[in-house]
Structures are given as structure tokens and as C-alpha cells.
Design a protein around this motif. Structure first.
Motif, short mmCIF file in Angstrom:
data_model
loop_
_atom_site.label_atom_id
_atom_site.label_comp_id
_atom_site.label_asym_id
_atom_site.label_seq_id
_atom_site.Cartn_x
_atom_site.Cartn_y
_atom_site.Cartn_z
N ALA A 163 5.78 2.04 5.22
CA ALA A 163 4.38 1.78 5.55
C ALA A 163 3.74 2.98 6.23
CB ALA A 163 4.27 0.56 6.44
N ALA A 164 4.55 3.90 6.75
CA ALA A 164 4.00 5.07 7.44
C ALA A 164 3.32 6.03 6.48
CB ALA A 164 5.12 5.79 8.20
N ASP A 165 3.62 5.95 5.19
CA ASP A 165 3.01 6.83 4.19
C ASP A 165 2.29 5.97 3.16
OD1 ASP A 165 2.37 8.52 2.07
OD2 ASP A 165 4.15 9.76 2.34
N PRO A 166 0.97 5.91 3.20
CA PRO A 166 0.23 5.05 2.26
C PRO A 166 0.56 5.31 0.80
CG PRO A 166 -1.23 5.87 3.98
CD PRO A 166 0.08 6.61 4.13
N ALA A 167 0.86 6.58 0.46
CA ALA A 167 1.15 6.91 -0.94
C ALA A 167 2.47 6.32 -1.40
CB ALA A 167 1.16 8.42 -1.12
N LEU A 168 3.38 6.03 -0.46
CA LEU A 168 4.70 5.52 -0.82
C LEU A 168 4.95 4.12 -0.27
CD1 LEU A 168 6.84 8.74 -0.16
CD2 LEU A 168 5.84 7.99 -2.32
N ALA A 169 3.93 3.49 0.27
CA ALA A 169 4.12 2.21 0.95
C ALA A 169 4.39 1.06 -0.01
CB ALA A 169 2.90 1.89 1.81
N GLY A 170 3.91 1.16 -1.24
CA GLY A 170 4.17 0.10 -2.21
C GLY A 170 3.52 -1.23 -1.87
N VAL A 171 2.33 -1.20 -1.28
CA VAL A 171 1.71 -2.44 -0.80
C VAL A 171 0.59 -2.96 -1.70
CG1 VAL A 171 2.34 -2.05 1.61
CG2 VAL A 171 0.18 -1.13 0.74
N SER A 172 0.31 -2.29 -2.79
CA SER A 172 -0.72 -2.80 -3.68
C SER A 172 -0.23 -4.05 -4.41
CB SER A 172 -1.11 -1.74 -4.72
OG SER A 172 -1.95 -2.32 -5.70
N PRO A 173 -1.02 -5.10 -4.46
CA PRO A 173 -0.63 -6.28 -5.24
C PRO A 173 -0.45 -5.96 -6.72
CG PRO A 173 -2.43 -6.81 -3.76
CD PRO A 173 -2.29 -5.32 -3.74
N ARG A 174 -1.04 -4.85 -7.19
CA ARG A 174 -0.91 -4.46 -8.60
C ARG A 174 0.38 -3.69 -8.86
NH1 ARG A 174 -4.44 -1.04 -10.76
NH2 ARG A 174 -5.03 -0.10 -8.79
N ASN A 175 1.06 -3.27 -7.81
CA ASN A 175 2.36 -2.60 -7.97
C ASN A 175 3.30 -3.57 -8.69
OD1 ASN A 175 5.08 -1.66 -7.44
ND2 ASN A 175 4.27 -0.41 -5.79
N ILE A 176 3.97 -3.10 -9.72
CA ILE A 176 4.82 -3.97 -10.54
C ILE A 176 5.86 -4.71 -9.71
CG2 ILE A 176 6.39 -2.07 -11.12
CD1 ILE A 176 5.39 -5.03 -13.41
N VAL A 177 6.36 -4.09 -8.62
CA VAL A 177 7.40 -4.75 -7.83
C VAL A 177 6.86 -5.93 -7.05
CG1 VAL A 177 7.27 -3.48 -5.63
CG2 VAL A 177 9.49 -4.20 -6.52
N ASN A 178 5.55 -5.98 -6.82
CA ASN A 178 4.94 -7.09 -6.09
C ASN A 178 4.41 -8.17 -7.01
OD1 ASN A 178 5.34 -5.90 -3.51
ND2 ASN A 178 3.54 -4.61 -3.82
N ARG A 179 4.59 -8.02 -8.30
CA ARG A 179 4.06 -9.00 -9.25
C ARG A 179 5.12 -10.03 -9.61
NH1 ARG A 179 1.23 -4.98 -13.47
NH2 ARG A 179 0.78 -6.92 -14.59
N THR A 180 5.71 -10.61 -8.57
CA THR A 180 6.76 -11.62 -8.69
C THR A 180 6.18 -13.02 -8.46
OG1 THR A 180 7.29 -11.49 -6.34
CG2 THR A 180 8.46 -9.97 -7.81
N LEU A 181 7.04 -14.03 -8.53
CA LEU A 181 6.60 -15.39 -8.24
C LEU A 181 6.10 -15.53 -6.81
CD1 LEU A 181 9.40 -17.49 -10.00
CD2 LEU A 181 6.99 -17.38 -10.65
N THR A 182 6.65 -14.72 -5.91
CA THR A 182 6.23 -14.77 -4.51
C THR A 182 5.12 -13.79 -4.19
OG1 THR A 182 7.93 -13.14 -3.89
CG2 THR A 182 8.55 -15.46 -3.79
N GLY A 183 4.74 -12.96 -5.16
CA GLY A 183 3.70 -11.97 -4.94
C GLY A 183 4.14 -10.83 -4.05
N ALA A 184 5.44 -10.59 -4.02
CA ALA A 184 5.96 -9.54 -3.13
C ALA A 184 7.29 -9.03 -3.64
CB ALA A 184 6.12 -10.08 -1.70
#
Length: 237
Positions: free
Chosen positions: A168-189
Motif C-alpha cells: 500500500a506504500a506504493d500506489p503503482a504497486l498497491a493492487g487496490v483497483s477493483p478492476r485489477n484481475i486479482v480483485n475480480r473474485t467472488l469476494t471482490g478481493a
């Protein structure tokens, strides 16, 4: 750089099997019981910058999913096996031209696998400078929207002797966008793991596409076992 997998696949100058490759494993599921519904897949592991794009992430993807990166045989009899998907650069050089961002990933199999799973881990490579470390720094930046899985990953990696930092310390590498493929799960994360180049270099005796899978070193398996332990803890929540 391509804005999406769809755009990349449509480029007539690229050939699948020459410039790039795709691999996935979806485990079979049957539900013939009318009284209830079977649980969805526990987890999926993805490496969208595999092969020569971010070296070592293909091998890590397979091993975290439970398969030996050289033989594809299950590493441990009876241990959980997870679905996986990867996109790999196959060129001898200029593989970074095949990079698609995590928010631009729209490969049908990747989307389908992630959307059907409760949890997801994506494996990426970064430089020490991107992680705010000196040139030889070995570390993992742990990002994504799954707070519990992130916490378990940091704990298990630290216990394995691997430096795990909060992405989370680096916005470019934080992976927090809901559109990020890793967050597109049943739990949304999900959880995004960015491994520095020196850490990935230390995982293989021969750091080439042909050699990595058969020359894995102890730190490779320490990372893999830590990631799998974290997934097991999250699945038990």
C-alpha cells in the motif's frame, strides 16, 4: 504496451506459440446433489507477466498452485491443488512489449477463473527501486484488497525469512483497483505479490526459461510454502 489482452491477441504481427503463450488449469467439478450447492473453488493463482516478461513468475504460479514447475506433477500427494492461469512472453528479447496491466487483463479464461474463486493470488516482478530498496534488495510487496490474505502472507513470508512489505506504500504497486484481475473474485478481493528482481534471481540455479523449473533453490520453495500456508489459513476463515 497493450491496453488489454484482447488488443494484444488481435495484433496480426504477433503469433501465439511464438511471441506469447497461455496456460491454465481448471479443476473439474460436479454437483449432482439437489439438496445443496457445492462450494466454489477455494483459490486461483495467476501470473499475467510470465515467461520472459517478469522472469520466475510462471514457475512460482505453478508451484503455489501445487504443481512442480518442471514436470507439472503435484508437488505433495494429497495437498490442495489450485486453479491457475498465466500469460507468458516467449520471445528471446523484447518481452516487455507484451505487458498488459493488471487492470487491463481481460483474457476470458483469467476472468472466468478469478470470478469463480473465493481467493486469488497474482505473482509479479518489480525492481528494488520500485520497492524503495537498494539495488540488491530482496523483498516482496504485498498488495491487493484482501486484507486478511495480505496479513497471512506477510506473516508466513516473514516466518520463512523473506522480507514482506506492505504494498500500500506504493500506489503503482498497491493492487487496490477493483478492476485489477486479482480483485475480480467472488469476494471482490485478492492479493498481489510483487517480488523484486534480486529475490527472483536467488530462487533459481539457472535463471533461463529452460532452466528455472529444474533448478529451483531453497528460497523458491520457502516462498511457495509460505504462500500456500497463507491461502490455507484464508480458506479456513
Amino acid at each position: 504496451m497493450y491496453r488489454s489482452n484482447t488488443e494484444l491477441y488481435a495484433d496480426p504481427s504477433l503469433r501465439e506459440g511464438v511471441d506469447y503463450g497461455r496456460r491454465f488449469h481448471r479443476h473439474g467439478a460436479v454437483d449432482d446433489d439437489r439438496s445443496g450447492t457445492a462450494d466454489p473453488p477455494s483459490a486461483v493463482v495467476i501470473a499475467m507477466h510470465g515467461g520472459g516478461i517478469e522472469a520466475g513468475t510462471s514457475e512460482l504460479c505453478l508451484a503455489v498452485a501445487g504443481y512442480h514447475p518442471a514436470t507439472l506433477a503435484p508437488v505433495t500427494a494429497g495437498a490442495p491443488l489450485y486453479d491457475y492461469w498465466m500469460f507468458e512472453g516467449l520471445r528471446d528479447r523484447r518481452n516487455t512489449e507484451l505487458h498488459v496491466t493488471s487492470t487491463g487483463c481481460d483474457d476470458p479464461q483469467a476472468v472466468s477463473l478469478c470470478s469463480a474463486a473465493r481467493y486469488a493470488i497474482s505473482l509479479h516482478g518489480c525492481t528494488p527501486a520500485q520497492a524503495g530498496l537498494p539495488g540488491t534488495g530482496q523483498a516482496v510487496l504485498v498488495g491487493g484488497l484482501d486484507a486478511a490474505l495480505k496479513a497471512y502472507l506477510r506473516e508466513e513470508l516473514a516466518a520463512a525469512g523473506i522480507t514482506a512489505l506492505d504494498g500500500a506504500a506504493d500506489p503503482a504497486l498497491a493492487g487496490v483497483s477493483p478492476r485489477n484481475i486479482v480483485n475480480r473474485t467472488l469476494t471482490g478481493a485478492g492479493a498481489q505479490l510483487e517480488l523484486t528482481t534480486p529475490l527472483r534471481d536467488a530462487m533459481f540455479g539457472e535463471n533461463t526459461r529452460a532452466g528455472r523449473g529444474r533448478t529451483t533453490l531453497p528460497v523458491f520453495w520457502a516462498f511457495v510454502n509460505a504462500a500456500r500456508a497463507a491461502v490455507a489459513r484464508r480458506s479456513a476463515d
